[in-house]
Scaffold this motif. Structure first.
Motif, PDB file in Angstrom:
ATOM      1  N   THR A 117       0.819  -1.213   0.000  1.00  8.91           N
ATOM      2  CA  THR A 117       0.000   0.000   0.000  1.00  8.91           C
ATOM      3  C   THR A 117       0.850   1.260   0.000  1.00  8.91           C
ATOM      4  OG1 THR A 117      -0.104  -0.043   2.427  1.00  8.91           O
ATOM      5  CG2 THR A 117      -1.866  -1.177   1.217  1.00  8.91           C
ATOM      6  N   PRO A 119       3.735   4.205  -1.146  1.00  9.22           N
ATOM      7  CA  PRO A 119       3.871   5.037  -2.345  1.00  9.22           C
ATOM      8  C   PRO A 119       4.932   4.496  -3.291  1.00  9.22           C
ATOM      9  CG  PRO A 119       5.019   6.055  -0.515  1.00  9.22           C
ATOM     10  CD  PRO A 119       4.313   4.847   0.050  1.00  9.22           C
ATOM     11  N   HIS A 140      -3.054   3.959  -9.802  1.00 11.51           N
ATOM     12  CA  HIS A 140      -4.197   4.870  -9.711  1.00 11.51           C
ATOM     13  C   HIS A 140      -5.461   4.108  -9.316  1.00 11.51           C
ATOM     14  CE1 HIS A 140      -6.917   8.177 -10.663  1.00 11.51           C
ATOM     15  NE2 HIS A 140      -7.621   7.334 -11.398  1.00 11.51           N
ATOM     16  N   ARG A 144      -3.231   4.090  -4.686  1.00 13.25           N
ATOM     17  CA  ARG A 144      -1.934   4.289  -4.051  1.00 13.25           C
ATOM     18  C   ARG A 144      -1.299   5.601  -4.498  1.00 13.25           C
ATOM     19  NH1 ARG A 144       1.493  -1.184  -4.770  1.00 13.25           N
ATOM     20  NH2 ARG A 144       3.109   0.200  -3.931  1.00 13.25           N
ATOM     21  N   ASP A 145      -0.512   6.177  -3.636  1.00 12.33           N
ATOM     22  CA  ASP A 145       0.190   7.414  -3.930  1.00 12.33           C
ATOM     23  C   ASP A 145       1.374   7.096  -4.849  1.00 12.33           C
ATOM     24  OD1 ASP A 145       1.046  10.052  -3.868  1.00 12.33           O
ATOM     25  OD2 ASP A 145       2.228   9.760  -2.041  1.00 12.33           O
ATOM     26  N   PHE A 146       1.554   7.873  -5.901  1.00 15.84           N
ATOM     27  CA  PHE A 146       2.684   7.658  -6.810  1.00 15.84           C
ATOM     28  C   PHE A 146       2.940   8.912  -7.622  1.00 15.84           C
ATOM     29  CE2 PHE A 146      -0.858   6.954  -9.623  1.00 15.84           C
ATOM     30  CZ  PHE A 146      -0.414   7.374 -10.873  1.00 15.84           C
ATOM     31  N   VAL A 147       4.110   8.959  -8.235  1.00 22.54           N
ATOM     32  CA  VAL A 147       4.441   9.986  -9.215  1.00 22.54           C
ATOM     33  C   VAL A 147       5.185   9.301 -10.355  1.00 22.54           C
ATOM     34  CG1 VAL A 147       6.612  10.592  -8.079  1.00 22.54           C
ATOM     35  CG2 VAL A 147       5.522  12.242  -9.602  1.00 22.54           C
ATOM     36  N   ARG A 169      -0.318  13.378 -11.654  1.00 20.69           N
ATOM     37  CA  ARG A 169       0.794  12.648 -11.037  1.00 20.69           C
ATOM     38  C   ARG A 169       1.989  12.531 -11.988  1.00 20.69           C
ATOM     39  NH1 ARG A 169      -1.121   9.360  -6.825  1.00 20.69           N
ATOM     40  NH2 ARG A 169      -3.058  10.257  -6.028  1.00 20.69           N
ATOM     41  N   HIS A 192       9.905  12.841  -1.540  1.00 21.93           N
ATOM     42  CA  HIS A 192       9.333  11.744  -0.755  1.00 21.93           C
ATOM     43  C   HIS A 192      10.034  11.592   0.591  1.00 21.93           C
ATOM     44  CE1 HIS A 192       7.063  10.251  -4.261  1.00 21.93           C
ATOM     45  NE2 HIS A 192       8.134  10.579  -4.952  1.00 21.93           N
ATOM     46  N   THR A 195       8.845   9.654   3.784  1.00 19.62           N
ATOM     47  CA  THR A 195       7.739   8.768   3.404  1.00 19.62           C
ATOM     48  C   THR A 195       8.150   7.321   3.642  1.00 19.62           C
ATOM     49  OG1 THR A 195       7.017  10.333   1.716  1.00 19.62           O
ATOM     50  CG2 THR A 195       6.155   8.099   1.574  1.00 19.62           C
TER      51      THR A 195
END
Length: 325
Positions: A117, A119, A140, A144-147, A169, A192, A195
């Motif tokens: 779960t 990033p 997405h 989940r958080d992402f870039v 993102r 990050h 994080t």
């Protein structure tokens, strides 16, 4: 650090599927096309997977699936026309058009998203962004958080990425603009800072992958959370000749300074199955019985290299290599 895992040979003849090209769009030197099955459903796939594309006359190439994994009715591929193509990309660009029929293998995943779960930071260089587009879709949908950092001299996927549901993102680093700052992996990772559970995925030129992996390690990302996929191996550079003995065949050949071992064996009548011819698929891997190899592949692990060799790209550090052929 995670790289391409081993023991995944190309799809066997029975796994081939007949498909038709539904759409084909040129994005600069990249051909983006969608494939639909001629009959039955397409096998489900996960982000990071690729398929074998059978191009005729024994030519097989591997291309990443770059669509949305949630859409199981089609496969999307993108192929860059390489200026020094060995036949694969030229064949795709010459023959793939709407309505054309092709044969593909079932999806295989050598570059999967790890469950969790936490990033993720995705970095794609040039055509290496293709598997990361699929990862961005999956992340997405998982919430989940992402870039996604897209680094390219000609960022042809930028318009497509601006139309995705995760456009906010995406960070496009256009290297064609002299005034644009170069992509800084350390700076990207600083976003990050603090994080927990960050995973890093990178695919593209070796220099970019090394820079991202080094920066991630320096930022405290554990090696098991740094994942990368290579699109090519080190070139077979000109050098000294050496000999290879195929032990079971009783065949001894001299390998020229600028030719692959597979070529020298084929010239003597012993053909070794090959696919990518770049040391990334494992088709030509055999057991190394004697000698010291100069490994140039991106497929074998360090442990496997103790007694295996990828014949399409590797060389020798000793005068003689004895292989189990």
């Amino acid at each position: 650090m995670s790289t391409i895992p081993s023991n995944t040979p190309p799809a066997p003849q029975s796994a081939r599927m007949d498909v038709t090209v539904e759409t084909a769009t040129r994005l600069g030197q990249v051909l983006l096309f969608d494939l639909r099955p001629l009959s039955g459903p397409l096998p489900a796939w996960q982000a990071g997977a690729h398929v074998d594309l059978f191009l005729g006359d024994g030519l097989i190439r591997q291309y990443s699936l770059c669509g949305d994994p949630a859409r199981q009715d089609r496969y999307r591929l993108a192929v860059l026309l390489e200026p020094d193509s060995r036949g694969g990309s030229k064949a795709v660009h010459a023959h793939v058009r709407p309505g054309a029929r092709l044969a593909i293998g079932a999806p295989r995943n050598l570059f999967p998203l790890r469950p969790g779960t936490g990033p993720a930071m995705l970095v794609g260089g040039g055509i290496g962004v293709t598997p990361l587009i699929a990862m961005a879709h999956a992340l997405h949908e998982q919430g989940r958080d992402f870039v996604l950092h897209y680094v390219a001299r000609d960022p042809v996927f930028a318009p497509l990425l601006r139309r995705t549901p995760f456009a906010d993102r995406v960070r496009v680093h256009d290297r064609s603009r002299a005034e644009a700052p170069r992509f800084d992996p350390s700076g990207a990772l600083a976003d990050h800072a603090g994080t927990a559970g960050l995973s890093v995925y990178v695919c593209g030129p070796s220099g970019l992958m090394e820079a991202v992996a080094h920066a991630a390690g320096a930022a405290g990302v554990p090696p098991e959370d740094i994942h990368r996929e290579a699109f090519s191996a080190q070139p077979v550079a000109a050098g000294r000749t050496f000999e290879v003995l195929a032990a079971r065949a009783g065949l001894r050949v001299t390998v020229g300074g600028d030719e692959p071992i597979t070529t020298a064996l084929a010239r003597a009548g012993l053909r070794v199955p090959v696919s990518c011819e770049q040391g990334i698929c494992g088709t030509c891997v055999v057991t190394l019985l004697e000698g010291e190899a100069d490994h140039r592949d991106s497929y074998l692990t360090d442990d496997e290299r103790a007694d295996q060799i990828a014949l399409c790209c590797s060389r020798a550090r000793s005068p003689l290599l004895v292989v189990d052929l």
